[in-house]
Design a protein around this motif. Structure first.
Motif, PDB file in Angstrom:
ATOM      1  N   GLY A  53       1.748   1.963  13.139  1.00  0.00           N
ATOM      2  CA  GLY A  53       3.108   1.542  12.851  1.00  0.00           C
ATOM      3  C   GLY A  53       4.058   2.168  13.853  1.00  0.00           C
ATOM      4  O   GLY A  53       3.662   2.536  14.954  1.00  0.00           O
ATOM      5  N   ASP A  54       5.315   2.292  13.449  1.00  0.00           N
ATOM      6  CA  ASP A  54       6.336   2.899  14.299  1.00  0.00           C
ATOM      7  C   ASP A  54       6.649   4.285  13.759  1.00  0.00           C
ATOM      8  O   ASP A  54       7.123   4.422  12.630  1.00  0.00           O
ATOM      9  CB  ASP A  54       7.610   2.041  14.302  1.00  0.00           C
ATOM     10  N   PHE A  55       6.384   5.305  14.577  1.00  0.00           N
ATOM     11  CA  PHE A  55       6.597   6.695  14.184  1.00  0.00           C
ATOM     12  C   PHE A  55       7.447   7.401  15.226  1.00  0.00           C
ATOM     13  O   PHE A  55       7.253   7.199  16.427  1.00  0.00           O
ATOM     14  CB  PHE A  55       5.262   7.443  14.045  1.00  0.00           C
ATOM     15  N   GLU A  56       8.373   8.214  14.751  1.00  0.00           N
ATOM     16  CA  GLU A  56       9.148   9.076  15.640  1.00  0.00           C
ATOM     17  C   GLU A  56       8.480  10.448  15.670  1.00  0.00           C
ATOM     18  O   GLU A  56       8.212  11.039  14.619  1.00  0.00           O
ATOM     19  CB  GLU A  56      10.585   9.221  15.135  1.00  0.00           C
ATOM     20  N   LEU A  57       8.193  10.929  16.864  1.00  0.00           N
ATOM     21  CA  LEU A  57       7.669  12.274  17.051  1.00  0.00           C
ATOM     22  C   LEU A  57       8.867  13.215  17.046  1.00  0.00           C
ATOM     23  O   LEU A  57       9.682  13.207  17.976  1.00  0.00           O
ATOM     24  CB  LEU A  57       6.902  12.365  18.374  1.00  0.00           C
ATOM     25  N   LEU A  58       9.010  13.982  15.971  1.00  0.00           N
ATOM     26  CA  LEU A  58      10.170  14.862  15.795  1.00  0.00           C
ATOM     27  C   LEU A  58       9.968  16.217  16.444  1.00  0.00           C
ATOM     28  O   LEU A  58      10.891  16.779  17.033  1.00  0.00           O
ATOM     29  CB  LEU A  58      10.468  15.041  14.310  1.00  0.00           C
ATOM     30  N   THR A  59       8.783  16.779  16.267  1.00  0.00           N
ATOM     31  CA  THR A  59       8.456  18.070  16.873  1.00  0.00           C
ATOM     32  C   THR A  59       7.000  18.074  17.284  1.00  0.00           C
ATOM     33  O   THR A  59       6.150  17.431  16.662  1.00  0.00           O
ATOM     34  CB  THR A  59       8.678  19.254  15.905  1.00  0.00           C
ATOM     35  N   LEU A  60       6.723  18.783  18.339  1.00  0.00           N
ATOM     36  CA  LEU A  60       5.359  18.999  18.809  1.00  0.00           C
ATOM     37  C   LEU A  60       5.309  20.416  19.351  1.00  0.00           C
ATOM     38  O   LEU A  60       6.178  20.828  20.134  1.00  0.00           O
ATOM     39  CB  LEU A  60       5.007  18.002  19.914  1.00  0.00           C
ATOM     40  N   CYS A  61       4.313  21.191  18.922  1.00  0.00           N
ATOM     41  CA  CYS A  61       4.148  22.543  19.430  1.00  0.00           C
ATOM     42  C   CYS A  61       2.672  22.903  19.375  1.00  0.00           C
ATOM     43  O   CYS A  61       1.876  22.241  18.710  1.00  0.00           O
ATOM     44  CB  CYS A  61       4.987  23.541  18.649  1.00  0.00           C
ATOM     45  N   GLY A  62       2.315  23.951  20.091  1.00  0.00           N
ATOM     46  CA  GLY A  62       0.927  24.387  20.057  1.00  0.00           C
ATOM     47  C   GLY A  62       0.544  25.149  21.306  1.00  0.00           C
ATOM     48  O   GLY A  62       1.385  25.485  22.141  1.00  0.00           O
ATOM     49  N   SER A  63      -0.754  25.389  21.428  1.00  0.00           N
ATOM     50  CA  SER A  63      -1.284  26.101  22.590  1.00  0.00           C
ATOM     51  C   SER A  63      -2.237  25.188  23.346  1.00  0.00           C
ATOM     52  O   SER A  63      -2.871  24.305  22.768  1.00  0.00           O
ATOM     53  CB  SER A  63      -1.979  27.395  22.165  1.00  0.00           C
ATOM     54  N   LEU A  64      -2.309  25.430  24.679  1.00  0.00           N
ATOM     55  CA  LEU A  64      -3.189  24.655  25.551  1.00  0.00           C
ATOM     56  C   LEU A  64      -4.114  25.618  26.280  1.00  0.00           C
ATOM     57  O   LEU A  64      -3.668  26.651  26.778  1.00  0.00           O
ATOM     58  CB  LEU A  64      -2.362  23.868  26.581  1.00  0.00           C
ATOM     59  N   SER A  65      -5.382  25.279  26.303  1.00  0.00           N
ATOM     60  CA  SER A  65      -6.368  26.092  27.019  1.00  0.00           C
ATOM     61  C   SER A  65      -7.419  25.159  27.607  1.00  0.00           C
ATOM     62  O   SER A  65      -7.533  24.001  27.189  1.00  0.00           O
ATOM     63  CB  SER A  65      -7.029  27.095  26.069  1.00  0.00           C
ATOM     64  N   PRO A  66      -8.210  25.649  28.548  1.00  0.00           N
ATOM     65  CA  PRO A  66      -9.285  24.822  29.085  1.00  0.00           C
ATOM     66  C   PRO A  66     -10.290  24.374  28.020  1.00  0.00           C
ATOM     67  O   PRO A  66     -10.965  23.356  28.194  1.00  0.00           O
ATOM     68  CB  PRO A  66      -9.957  25.732  30.119  1.00  0.00           C
ATOM     69  N   ASP A  67     -10.373  25.105  26.904  1.00  0.00           N
ATOM     70  CA  ASP A  67     -11.296  24.751  25.823  1.00  0.00           C
ATOM     71  C   ASP A  67     -10.717  23.727  24.862  1.00  0.00           C
ATOM     72  O   ASP A  67     -11.373  23.336  23.901  1.00  0.00           O
ATOM     73  CB  ASP A  67     -11.688  26.000  25.037  1.00  0.00           C
ATOM     74  N   GLY A  68      -9.471  23.310  25.103  1.00  0.00           N
ATOM     75  CA  GLY A  68      -8.851  22.298  24.259  1.00  0.00           C
ATOM     76  C   GLY A  68      -7.551  22.767  23.656  1.00  0.00           C
ATOM     77  O   GLY A  68      -7.295  23.960  23.538  1.00  0.00           O
ATOM     78  N   PRO A  69      -6.719  21.810  23.265  1.00  0.00           N
ATOM     79  CA  PRO A  69      -5.427  22.156  22.689  1.00  0.00           C
ATOM     80  C   PRO A  69      -5.500  22.412  21.192  1.00  0.00           C
ATOM     81  O   PRO A  69      -6.433  21.975  20.518  1.00  0.00           O
ATOM     82  CB  PRO A  69      -4.582  20.908  22.970  1.00  0.00           C
ATOM     83  N   HIS A  70      -4.510  23.123  20.691  1.00  0.00           N
ATOM     84  CA  HIS A  70      -4.274  23.276  19.251  1.00  0.00           C
ATOM     85  C   HIS A  70      -2.823  22.878  19.052  1.00  0.00           C
ATOM     86  O   HIS A  70      -1.912  23.639  19.398  1.00  0.00           O
ATOM     87  CB  HIS A  70      -4.533  24.710  18.814  1.00  0.00           C
ATOM     88  N   LEU A  71      -2.606  21.668  18.533  1.00  0.00           N
ATOM     89  CA  LEU A  71      -1.279  21.087  18.456  1.00  0.00           C
ATOM     90  C   LEU A  71      -0.910  20.726  17.027  1.00  0.00           C
ATOM     91  O   LEU A  71      -1.750  20.204  16.288  1.00  0.00           O
ATOM     92  CB  LEU A  71      -1.215  19.809  19.315  1.00  0.00           C
ATOM     93  N   HIS A  72       0.334  20.957  16.676  1.00  0.00           N
ATOM     94  CA  HIS A  72       0.889  20.531  15.397  1.00  0.00           C
ATOM     95  C   HIS A  72       2.075  19.622  15.696  1.00  0.00           C
ATOM     96  O   HIS A  72       2.803  19.838  16.659  1.00  0.00           O
ATOM     97  CB  HIS A  72       1.387  21.718  14.579  1.00  0.00           C
ATOM     98  N   ALA A  73       2.287  18.628  14.839  1.00  0.00           N
ATOM     99  CA  ALA A  73       3.415  17.728  15.007  1.00  0.00           C
ATOM    100  C   ALA A  73       4.035  17.397  13.666  1.00  0.00           C
ATOM    101  O   ALA A  73       3.356  17.390  12.633  1.00  0.00           O
ATOM    102  CB  ALA A  73       2.960  16.425  15.680  1.00  0.00           C
TER     103      ALA A  73
END
Length: 128
Positions: A53-73
Motif C-alpha cells: 500500500g502507501d506508507f510514509e516512512l516517519l523514522t528510520l534508525c539503526g546500525s550498519l556493519s559488514p555483517d548486516g544492518p540492524h534497523l528500526h522504522a
C-alpha cells in the motif's frame, strides 16, 4: 565522524541499499520517505509481516556493519495509523527515501550470536 547523506530512488529495497552502502561502522541517524511494500518484524515475532500500500516512512534508525544492518522504522499507513518494528529485506521505496548515515572511521562493527538473546548482536571495536 563523517556523514553520508543518501537518496534512495523509487523501487529500491531500503534494507539492501543501506547494506550495500554500509562502511565498516556506521549508524543511521535519520530516514524519511515513502514505501509501497513494507516488511517489518514486529516485537516478539519470529518472522516479518508484509503489507502493500502507501506508507510514509516517519523514522528510520539503526546500525550498519559488514555483517548486516540492524534497523528500526516507524511508518504511517494511508489512514495515519503509526506502527513500527525491525526493518526486513523487501521494504520497497515508493517515491523516495532520504537517509543520513554517521560513518565512524575509527571503528569496526561486527555481529555475533549472543547466547543470551539468540540474535546476532553488535560488537564494537576501536581501530585507533
Amino acid at each position: 565522524m563523517d556523514v553520508l547523506p543518501l537518496r534512495l530512488p523509487t523501487g529500491a529495497d531500503l534494507r539492501m541499499a543501506l547494506q550495500q552502502a554500509a562502511p565498516a561502522a556506521a549508524f543511521v541517524l535519520a530516514g524519511i520517505g515513502s514505501l509501497s511494500v513494507l516488511k517489518l518484524r514486529l516485537a516478539g515475532a519470529a518472522d516479518p509481516t508484509e503489507w502493500q500500500g502507501d506508507f510514509e516512512l516517519l523514522t528510520l534508525c539503526g546500525s550498519l556493519s559488514p555483517d548486516g544492518p540492524h534497523l528500526h522504522a516507524s511508518v504511517a499507513d494511508a489512514e495515519g495509523r503509526v506502527f513500527g518494528g525491525h526493518v526486513a529485506a523487501g521494504c520497497i521505496v515508493r517515491t523516495t527515501a532520504e537517509v543520513l548515515i554517521a560513518v565512524l572511521a575509527d571503528w569496526q562493527f561486527n555481529r555475533a550470536t549472543d547466547p543470551a538473546t539468540g540474535y546476532a548482536e553488535l560488537i564494537t571495536q576501536r581501530l585507533r
